[in-house]
Design a protein around this motif. Structure first.
Motif, PDB file in Angstrom:
ATOM      1  N   PHE A  25       0.869  -1.192   0.237  1.00 46.32           N
ATOM      2  CA  PHE A  25      -0.050  -0.034  -0.036  1.00 46.32           C
ATOM      3  C   PHE A  25       0.736   1.241   0.222  1.00 46.32           C
ATOM      4  O   PHE A  25       1.731   1.322   0.644  1.00 46.32           O
ATOM      5  N   ALA A  26       0.516   2.416  -0.428  1.00 46.15           N
ATOM      6  CA  ALA A  26       1.468   3.488  -0.747  1.00 46.15           C
ATOM      7  C   ALA A  26       1.457   4.090   0.509  1.00 46.15           C
ATOM      8  O   ALA A  26       2.100   4.781   0.877  1.00 46.15           O
ATOM      9  N   GLY A  27       0.232   4.247   1.498  1.00 49.42           N
ATOM     10  CA  GLY A  27       0.404   4.682   2.666  1.00 49.42           C
ATOM     11  C   GLY A  27      -0.025   3.752   3.752  1.00 49.42           C
ATOM     12  O   GLY A  27       0.470   2.660   3.828  1.00 49.42           O
ATOM     13  N   THR A  28      -0.985   4.088   4.633  1.00 48.05           N
ATOM     14  CA  THR A  28      -1.223   3.520   5.887  1.00 48.05           C
ATOM     15  C   THR A  28      -2.296   2.232   5.173  1.00 48.05           C
ATOM     16  O   THR A  28      -2.934   2.451   4.061  1.00 48.05           O
ATOM     17  N   THR A  29      -2.422   1.214   5.664  1.00 45.93           N
ATOM     18  CA  THR A  29      -3.412   0.213   5.315  1.00 45.93           C
ATOM     19  C   THR A  29      -4.829   0.674   5.478  1.00 45.93           C
ATOM     20  O   THR A  29      -5.186   1.457   6.274  1.00 45.93           O
ATOM     21  N   PRO A  30      -5.789   0.195   4.373  1.00 46.33           N
ATOM     22  CA  PRO A  30      -6.981   0.272   4.717  1.00 46.33           C
ATOM     23  C   PRO A  30      -7.611   0.211   6.057  1.00 46.33           C
ATOM     24  O   PRO A  30      -8.660   0.683   6.482  1.00 46.33           O
ATOM     25  N   TYR A  31      -7.204  -1.144   6.680  1.00 46.28           N
ATOM     26  CA  TYR A  31      -7.670  -1.392   7.785  1.00 46.28           C
ATOM     27  C   TYR A  31      -7.449  -0.313   8.937  1.00 46.28           C
ATOM     28  O   TYR A  31      -8.257   0.028   9.754  1.00 46.28           O
ATOM     29  N   GLU A  32      -5.978   0.070   8.851  1.00 48.64           N
ATOM     30  CA  GLU A  32      -5.803   1.333   9.615  1.00 48.64           C
ATOM     31  C   GLU A  32      -6.703   2.470   9.614  1.00 48.64           C
ATOM     32  O   GLU A  32      -7.081   3.171  10.446  1.00 48.64           O
ATOM     33  N   ASP A  33      -6.971   2.902   8.312  1.00 45.61           N
ATOM     34  CA  ASP A  33      -7.558   4.087   7.797  1.00 45.61           C
ATOM     35  C   ASP A  33      -9.138   4.004   8.485  1.00 45.61           C
ATOM     36  O   ASP A  33      -9.690   5.071   8.807  1.00 45.61           O
ATOM     37  N   TYR A  34      -9.659   2.891   8.660  1.00 43.46           N
ATOM     38  CA  TYR A  34     -10.926   2.568   8.754  1.00 43.46           C
ATOM     39  C   TYR A  34     -10.937   2.449  10.524  1.00 43.46           C
ATOM     40  O   TYR A  34     -11.879   3.134  11.245  1.00 43.46           O
ATOM     41  N   ASP A  38      -3.682   2.496  15.110  1.00 40.80           N
ATOM     42  CA  ASP A  38      -2.623   3.128  15.660  1.00 40.80           C
ATOM     43  C   ASP A  38      -2.787   4.139  16.576  1.00 40.80           C
ATOM     44  O   ASP A  38      -2.061   4.149  17.568  1.00 40.80           O
ATOM     45  N   VAL A  39      -3.990   4.984  16.544  1.00 36.91           N
ATOM     46  CA  VAL A  39      -4.354   5.801  17.500  1.00 36.91           C
ATOM     47  C   VAL A  39      -4.861   5.235  19.040  1.00 36.91           C
ATOM     48  O   VAL A  39      -4.460   5.501  20.016  1.00 36.91           O
ATOM     49  N   LEU A  40      -5.652   4.175  18.802  1.00 36.53           N
ATOM     50  CA  LEU A  40      -6.227   3.508  19.901  1.00 36.53           C
ATOM     51  C   LEU A  40      -5.168   2.732  20.945  1.00 36.53           C
ATOM     52  O   LEU A  40      -5.086   2.910  21.996  1.00 36.53           O
ATOM     53  N   THR A  41      -4.199   2.130  20.128  1.00 37.13           N
ATOM     54  CA  THR A  41      -2.927   1.352  20.924  1.00 37.13           C
ATOM     55  C   THR A  41      -1.845   2.398  21.036  1.00 37.13           C
ATOM     56  O   THR A  41      -0.980   1.955  21.794  1.00 37.13           O
ATOM     57  N   HIS A  42      -2.050   3.600  20.929  1.00 37.09           N
ATOM     58  CA  HIS A  42      -1.191   4.592  21.595  1.00 37.09           C
ATOM     59  C   HIS A  42      -1.813   5.674  22.683  1.00 37.09           C
ATOM     60  O   HIS A  42      -0.985   6.577  22.721  1.00 37.09           O
ATOM     61  N   LEU A  43      -2.953   5.326  23.035  1.00 32.89           N
ATOM     62  CA  LEU A  43      -3.493   6.337  23.931  1.00 32.89           C
ATOM     63  C   LEU A  43      -3.364   5.875  25.479  1.00 32.89           C
ATOM     64  O   LEU A  43      -4.033   6.330  26.263  1.00 32.89           O
ATOM     65  N   GLN A  44      -2.634   4.683  25.700  1.00 31.17           N
ATOM     66  CA  GLN A  44      -2.284   4.339  27.165  1.00 31.17           C
ATOM     67  C   GLN A  44      -0.858   5.092  27.397  1.00 31.17           C
ATOM     68  O   GLN A  44       0.217   4.958  27.110  1.00 31.17           O
ATOM     69  N   HIS A  45      -1.091   6.253  28.390  1.00 30.19           N
ATOM     70  CA  HIS A  45      -0.080   6.909  28.990  1.00 30.19           C
ATOM     71  C   HIS A  45       0.000   6.508  30.555  1.00 30.19           C
ATOM     72  O   HIS A  45      -0.764   7.276  31.349  1.00 30.19           O
ATOM     73  N   LEU A  46       0.778   5.593  30.906  1.00 34.05           N
ATOM     74  CA  LEU A  46       0.888   5.189  32.259  1.00 34.05           C
ATOM     75  C   LEU A  46       1.452   6.151  33.214  1.00 34.05           C
ATOM     76  O   LEU A  46       2.455   6.872  32.664  1.00 34.05           O
ATOM     77  N   ARG A  47       1.149   6.181  34.590  1.00 33.58           N
ATOM     78  CA  ARG A  47       1.355   7.330  35.358  1.00 33.58           C
ATOM     79  C   ARG A  47       2.214   6.668  36.494  1.00 33.58           C
ATOM     80  O   ARG A  47       2.626   7.356  37.593  1.00 33.58           O
ATOM     81  N   THR A  59      -8.689  -1.327  30.193  1.00 38.50           N
ATOM     82  CA  THR A  59     -10.155  -1.868  30.454  1.00 38.50           C
ATOM     83  C   THR A  59     -11.041  -0.606  30.754  1.00 38.50           C
ATOM     84  O   THR A  59     -12.125  -0.606  30.151  1.00 38.50           O
ATOM     85  N   THR A  60     -10.682   0.642  31.218  1.00 42.39           N
ATOM     86  CA  THR A  60     -11.375   1.679  31.401  1.00 42.39           C
ATOM     87  C   THR A  60     -11.797   2.019  30.036  1.00 42.39           C
ATOM     88  O   THR A  60     -12.670   2.551  29.685  1.00 42.39           O
ATOM     89  N   GLN A  61     -10.582   2.393  29.280  1.00 44.89           N
ATOM     90  CA  GLN A  61     -10.916   2.699  27.887  1.00 44.89           C
ATOM     91  C   GLN A  61     -11.926   1.879  27.171  1.00 44.89           C
ATOM     92  O   GLN A  61     -12.599   2.454  26.246  1.00 44.89           O
ATOM     93  N   VAL A  62     -11.828   0.702  27.095  1.00 45.38           N
ATOM     94  CA  VAL A  62     -12.484  -0.149  26.507  1.00 45.38           C
ATOM     95  C   VAL A  62     -14.011   0.028  27.093  1.00 45.38           C
ATOM     96  O   VAL A  62     -15.028   0.192  26.180  1.00 45.38           O
ATOM     97  N   MET A  63     -14.274   0.104  28.080  1.00 40.94           N
ATOM     98  CA  MET A  63     -15.706   0.694  28.793  1.00 40.94           C
ATOM     99  C   MET A  63     -16.121   1.665  28.059  1.00 40.94           C
ATOM    100  O   MET A  63     -17.389   1.866  27.611  1.00 40.94           O
TER     101      MET A  63
END
Length: 286
Positions: A25-34, A38-47, A59-63
């Motif tokens: 694919f020239a850019g990101t995959t159609p799966y990623e575009d939809y 990549d956004v979802l799996t980089h929202l975890q900022h541990l403290r 788990t809280t984010q999934v809720m």
């Protein structure tokens, strides 16, 4: 060797399609575009440094994502009821039942936290608490559990505050159900139909009588199917509240909750209440 033997071999095909999927694919995959994975799996900022914080945060984010889907279903059902499209509303409610089951299963990774395990990263929450969830508040408003004071925590987020303010003033899912029953000729009192929609719904003996009459009639009618879909929703909301209570009690006992909440004492009050109350009490009169 013949020229024929040196020709490249074409991969066998199934039903006219090549076995090897397109991997270039020239850019990101159609799966990623939809999905925006990549956004979802980089929202975890541990403290904290505790490895258990990751499962708590995810788990809280999934809720929160399930809250979003369920709000969508209940708003779909509400619009359909306003338009007298009961089958469309029932379908949306039935979908939300399966989604509530998945939401409730989200407690499983957290259900057996010991106090020591929870305390190892509890301080990372700071003043954060589940009652501050705007999307969960929209769920509660749709269930008829209205409270203007619950908008206060969101004053600093104009878009979120405006969405909640709109939801507070609009009819709840149950309000739309009762308006539909009135249009169908059932004796829903004017005091219920014309009530202040920004206030919490309170049970009505007359509405209880309406449900008792309805359930004593045609068991295959669409209004009974609507009532049963609402009852399924109400049961799973009750289970959600009880699972929340049990998980909290195991993790922190009777201590005050984060964000200044009363913790278990507050959850116990919530767990003792049913949504769509007359649907439950009317069964004693059928």
């Amino acid at each position: 060797m013949s020229s024929k033997m040196s020709e490249p071999v074409t991969p066998p095909e199934r039903g006219g399609e090549p076995e090897t999927p397109n991997l270039d694919f020239a850019g990101t995959t159609p799966y990623e575009d939809y999905v925006q994975a990549d956004v979802l799996t980089h929202l975890q900022h541990l403290r904290s440094d505790d490895p258990g914080e990751m499962v708590f945060l995810v788990t809280t984010q999934v809720m929160e994502l399930w809250f979003t889907v369920i709000v969508h279903e209940w708003e779909t059902a509400s619009r359909a009821l306003r338009e007298d499209r009961v089958p469309v509303a029932v379908d949306a409610l039935k979908r939300s039942v399966r989604e509530l089951e998945a939401l409730n299963a989200s407690w499983t990774p957290l259900a057996q936290l010991t106090p020591a395990q929870f305390n190892s990263y509890r301080s990372a929450l700071g003043e954060g608490s589940g009652f501050q969830s705007a999307m969960y508040r929209r769920m509660e408003f749709l269930l008829g559990d209205k409270s203007a004071s619950m908008l206060v925590p969101h004053r600093g987020a104009p878009r979120v505050h405006a969405e909640l303010e709109k939801a507070l003033a609009e009819p709840s899912l149950y309000d739309e159900v009762l308006a539909l029953l009135a249009r169908r000729g059932y004796a829903v009192p004017a005091s219920v139909l014309q009530r202040d929609l920004t206030r919490k719904y309170e049970p009505s003996p007359e509405v209880e009588a309406v449900w008792a009459e309805l359930y004593a009639g045609d068991q295959n009618g669409e209004l009974v199917r609507l009532g049963e879909a609402l009852t399924d929703v109400g049961e799973l909301v009750w289970r959600w509240r009880n699972d929340h209570l049990v998980a909290t009690r195991r993790a922190m006992g009777a201590k005050a909750g984060t964000g200044g909440s009363a913790g278990v004492a507050w959850l116990e009050k919530r767990a003792a209440k049913n949504v769509f109350p007359e649907l439950w009490t009317a069964r004693s009169h059928v």
